[in-house]
Design an enzyme around this catalytic site. Sequence first.
Site, PDB file in Angstrom:
ATOM      1  N   THR A  96       0.283  14.573  -0.696  1.00  0.00           N
ATOM      2  CA  THR A  96      -0.551  15.737  -0.049  1.00  0.00           C
ATOM      3  C   THR A  96      -0.041  15.906   1.464  1.00  0.00           C
ATOM      4  O   THR A  96      -0.765  14.857   2.097  1.00  0.00           O
ATOM      5  CB  THR A  96      -1.971  15.649  -0.268  1.00  0.00           C
ATOM      6  OG1 THR A  96      -2.242  15.718  -1.632  1.00  0.00           O
ATOM      7  CG2 THR A  96      -2.641  16.912   0.419  1.00  0.00           C
ATOM      8  N   LYS A 171      -2.779  23.006  -2.630  1.00  0.00           N
ATOM      9  CA  LYS A 171      -3.368  21.781  -2.668  1.00  0.00           C
ATOM     10  C   LYS A 171      -4.440  21.718  -1.580  1.00  0.00           C
ATOM     11  O   LYS A 171      -5.575  21.165  -1.784  1.00  0.00           O
ATOM     12  CB  LYS A 171      -2.317  20.543  -2.708  1.00  0.00           C
ATOM     13  CG  LYS A 171      -3.195  19.172  -2.823  1.00  0.00           C
ATOM     14  CD  LYS A 171      -3.806  18.917  -3.632  1.00  0.00           C
ATOM     15  CE  LYS A 171      -4.723  17.740  -3.743  1.00  0.00           C
ATOM     16  NZ  LYS A 171      -3.773  16.440  -3.890  1.00  0.00           N
ATOM     17  N   LYS A 239      -8.582  13.155   5.392  1.00  0.00           N
ATOM     18  CA  LYS A 239      -6.930  13.447   5.777  1.00  0.00           C
ATOM     19  C   LYS A 239      -6.638  14.989   5.153  1.00  0.00           C
ATOM     20  O   LYS A 239      -5.977  15.589   5.938  1.00  0.00           O
ATOM     21  CB  LYS A 239      -5.923  12.532   5.252  1.00  0.00           C
ATOM     22  CG  LYS A 239      -4.502  12.755   5.777  1.00  0.00           C
ATOM     23  CD  LYS A 239      -3.701  13.679   4.479  1.00  0.00           C
ATOM     24  CE  LYS A 239      -3.563  12.730   3.244  1.00  0.00           C
ATOM     25  NZ  LYS A 239      -2.834  13.418   2.231  1.00  0.00           N
TER      26      LYS A 239
END
Length: 299
Positions: A96, A171, A239
């Site tokens: 990701t 995502k 994150k």
Amino acid sequence: MKKIGFIGLGTMGAPMASNLLKQGYEVTVYNRTASKAEALVREGASQAATPAEAALGQDAVITMVSNDDSIREVFYGEDGILKTLAQGTTVIDSSTISPGLVKELAAEVHKLGAYFLDAPVTGSKPAAIDGTLVFMVGGEASVLKAASGLFDTLGKKVIHMGPSGSGSVAKLAHNTMVGINNLALAEGFAIAAKSGIPADSFLELVQLGSAGSKAADLKGRKIIDHDFSNQFSLALMLKDLKLASSLTDATGVPSPMLNLAKSLFQAGQTQGFGDEDLSAVVKCYEAWIGQTIGGKPLQ
């Protein structure tokens, strides 16, 4: 595609590589911390000393690392995969990372006559172990079709989102909702617990009512039991929310709930919960109400 280089053997990567081995693929693995490859070597994997070595002579290379800086090192480093990537190889990045970096990597790979798919996943550690991940993929449909056997081994569903970068955007949008949903669960638990409602009864209500969610199903019992063993860490969720926030800043999408979620997960990180499961964000609420969700006073 039978010869696979697999780079990144963390919570998700190690079981993914193991599933490829079980299905008869020839897998060469690399991880920055070399000891994490030992179990896979016992299962039959070969171990590479560098990302470049892991990519050498492979039909496909799968990368699953934690952040933009790590993926840059894997691709562009002195021993990065761009040094040995052969024409016709398919690179599948399941990390990701930021959509801008995805597009940059895709362009670099295409210059070498190789193919690139950004293919992040949903489904935490149990889905990686069971081979039931869901992939959201950006890139050319023909390349995705050619790699279908790999995806079928690792997951239960592949959704083509569009051109390069689309998987990454999907995502980040998805994980924005995951973060918000987990905070909604924690907040509901806190409201109920502070008024003396048993946590088990409240969770049963949530799962049967309109507030039901994957967050409740996957994390509700973990919260009650104070089981914060890591399936997807709070630090990684933070994150992802930071990446999503950068994306919304760039695209001009108002995102007040995203920004609040980012702040609350940042509070959890600051309090030392980063290496625990993302559900550990509930401990921020427990501190605010002065008791655990199970009703015990905090020590």
